[in-house]
Motif scaffolding. Structure first.
Motif, mmCIF file in Angstrom:
data_model
loop_
_atom_site.group_PDB
_atom_site.id
_atom_site.type_symbol
_atom_site.label_atom_id
_atom_site.label_comp_id
_atom_site.label_asym_id
_atom_site.label_seq_id
_atom_site.Cartn_x
_atom_site.Cartn_y
_atom_site.Cartn_z
ATOM 1 N N VAL A 1 0.851 -1.191 0.000
ATOM 2 C CA VAL A 1 0.000 0.000 0.000
ATOM 3 C C VAL A 1 0.886 1.238 0.000
ATOM 4 C CG1 VAL A 1 -1.778 1.266 1.238
ATOM 5 C CG2 VAL A 1 -1.820 -1.243 1.215
ATOM 6 N N VAL A 2 0.590 2.159 -0.905
ATOM 7 C CA VAL A 2 1.356 3.397 -1.044
ATOM 8 C C VAL A 2 0.398 4.574 -0.879
ATOM 9 C CG1 VAL A 2 2.787 4.775 -2.613
ATOM 10 C CG2 VAL A 2 3.004 2.288 -2.596
ATOM 11 N N PRO A 3 0.809 5.630 -0.197
ATOM 12 C CA PRO A 3 -0.057 6.811 -0.071
ATOM 13 C C PRO A 3 -0.539 7.304 -1.437
ATOM 14 C CG PRO A 3 1.812 7.008 1.402
ATOM 15 C CD PRO A 3 2.060 5.789 0.584
ATOM 16 N N ASP A 4 -1.790 7.703 -1.506
ATOM 17 C CA ASP A 4 -2.410 8.074 -2.781
ATOM 18 C C ASP A 4 -1.638 9.165 -3.514
ATOM 19 O OD1 ASP A 4 -4.387 6.225 -2.442
ATOM 20 O OD2 ASP A 4 -5.844 7.634 -1.603
ATOM 21 N N GLU A 5 -1.176 10.193 -2.790
ATOM 22 C CA GLU A 5 -0.512 11.316 -3.457
ATOM 23 C C GLU A 5 0.817 10.890 -4.090
ATOM 24 O OE1 GLU A 5 0.350 14.359 -0.629
ATOM 25 O OE2 GLU A 5 1.101 12.972 0.885
ATOM 26 N N ASP B 1 1.454 7.437 -5.023
ATOM 27 C CA ASP B 1 1.091 6.446 -6.040
ATOM 28 C C ASP B 1 0.520 7.118 -7.283
ATOM 29 O OD1 ASP B 1 0.511 3.657 -6.936
ATOM 30 O OD2 ASP B 1 -1.559 4.370 -6.776
ATOM 31 N N ARG B 2 -0.222 8.199 -7.084
ATOM 32 C CA ARG B 2 -0.841 8.892 -8.213
ATOM 33 C C ARG B 2 0.215 9.393 -9.191
ATOM 34 N NH1 ARG B 2 -2.850 12.920 -5.603
ATOM 35 N NH2 ARG B 2 -4.505 11.639 -4.701
ATOM 36 N N VAL B 3 1.292 9.958 -8.671
ATOM 37 C CA VAL B 3 2.345 10.511 -9.529
ATOM 38 C C VAL B 3 3.151 9.390 -10.180
ATOM 39 C CG1 VAL B 3 4.463 11.878 -9.556
ATOM 40 C CG2 VAL B 3 2.511 12.618 -8.191
ATOM 41 N N ALA B 4 3.572 8.408 -9.392
ATOM 42 C CA ALA B 4 4.395 7.329 -9.932
ATOM 43 C C ALA B 4 3.631 6.500 -10.954
ATOM 44 C CB ALA B 4 4.877 6.435 -8.788
ATOM 45 N N PRO C 1 2.713 -1.420 -7.102
ATOM 46 C CA PRO C 1 3.842 -1.218 -6.174
ATOM 47 C C PRO C 1 4.156 -2.479 -5.380
ATOM 48 C CG PRO C 1 1.858 -0.149 -5.343
ATOM 49 C CD PRO C 1 1.528 -0.626 -6.720
ATOM 50 N N ARG C 2 5.449 -2.821 -5.304
ATOM 51 C CA ARG C 2 5.903 -4.012 -4.574
ATOM 52 C C ARG C 2 6.809 -3.654 -3.396
ATOM 53 N NH1 ARG C 2 4.091 -8.539 -7.483
ATOM 54 N NH2 ARG C 2 2.783 -7.683 -9.145
ATOM 55 N N PHE C 3 7.505 -2.522 -3.479
ATOM 56 C CA PHE C 3 8.327 -2.060 -2.371
ATOM 57 C C PHE C 3 8.113 -0.562 -2.200
ATOM 58 C CE2 PHE C 3 10.658 -5.747 -4.012
ATOM 59 C CZ PHE C 3 10.781 -6.496 -2.855
#
Length: 209
Positions: free
Chosen positions: A31-35, A37-40, A86-88
């Protein structure tokens, strides 16, 4: 002897198990923060679609020259890879940066029928500005923890090689042991050739008168 023969048959299976044990399990999605993850995710999506100008909007100004140099290669890798997840996820500790800075490293990946596509990405921002991508590395390697991907692969390959060599030596040693066991009666009690007795020749000597 039958048990020994069965064990020899099982040796290839044992070897395969040892090699598999040295492999790397598929990393789970994190799990990655939305802000972030959105950019990446948007950056990867635009590169995958071949839209360099759109991808450039998510890249820091200091990294846009690199984007132009690597875009064709990266697009070729991502073109048919499918959706990457996302994995890491590794945010940089606040104490190692200026108070207003924020940096995060991520690894996105997808597995298509055993073929991996991975992307290590670093996003950065100052104060409350939007995150920007300032580093990325897209390849067909198995996703690995940050900064040790290549070295980890070398170590893993070395372990596999050592285990394979050990398995081969064990197989040779076992083969020699079985040969010795089978030959044991001959080695412990070798066949003794019957002693050849020389026929005795007697000569009769008559006393002279």
């Amino acid at each position: 002897m039958r048990r020994q023969s069965k064990f020899l048959v099982l040796l290839p299976m044992l070897f395969a198990f040892l090699v598999a044990a040295c492999g790397v399990n598929e990393p789970k999605e994190v799990v990655v923060p939305d802000e972030i993850d959105r950019v990446a995710s948007a950056f990867l999506k635009e590169v995958q679609a071949g839209k360099m100008e759109a991808a450039e909007r998510h890249v820091a100004p200091t990294a846009r020259d690199e984007l132009q140099q690597t875009f064709a290669k990266d697009h070729k890798i991502l073109k048919n890879s499918g959706k990457m997840t996302p994995r890491f996820y590794l945010p940089k500790p606040k104490g190692s940066m200026a108070p207003q800075d924020s940096e995060t490293r991520l690894v996105y990946a997808v597995n298509n029928d055993g073929k991996w596509t991975s992307a290590e990405i670093r996003v950065f921002r100052i104060d409350d500005e939007p995150y920007e991508v300032d580093y990325w590395n897209i390849n067909n390697n198995v996703p690995q923890p940050f900064g040790i991907g290549t070295e980890f692969s070398k170590i893993r390959n070395g372990i596999v090689g050592v285990m394979a060599a050990l398995a081969l030596l064990c197989a040779i040693g076992l083969g020699i042991l079985i040969w010795l066991v089978r030959r044991r009666p001959a080695l412990v009690s070798p066949e003794i050739e019957p002693e050849k007795r020389v026929a005795a020749v007697t000569t009769r000597v008559e006393d002279g008168e």
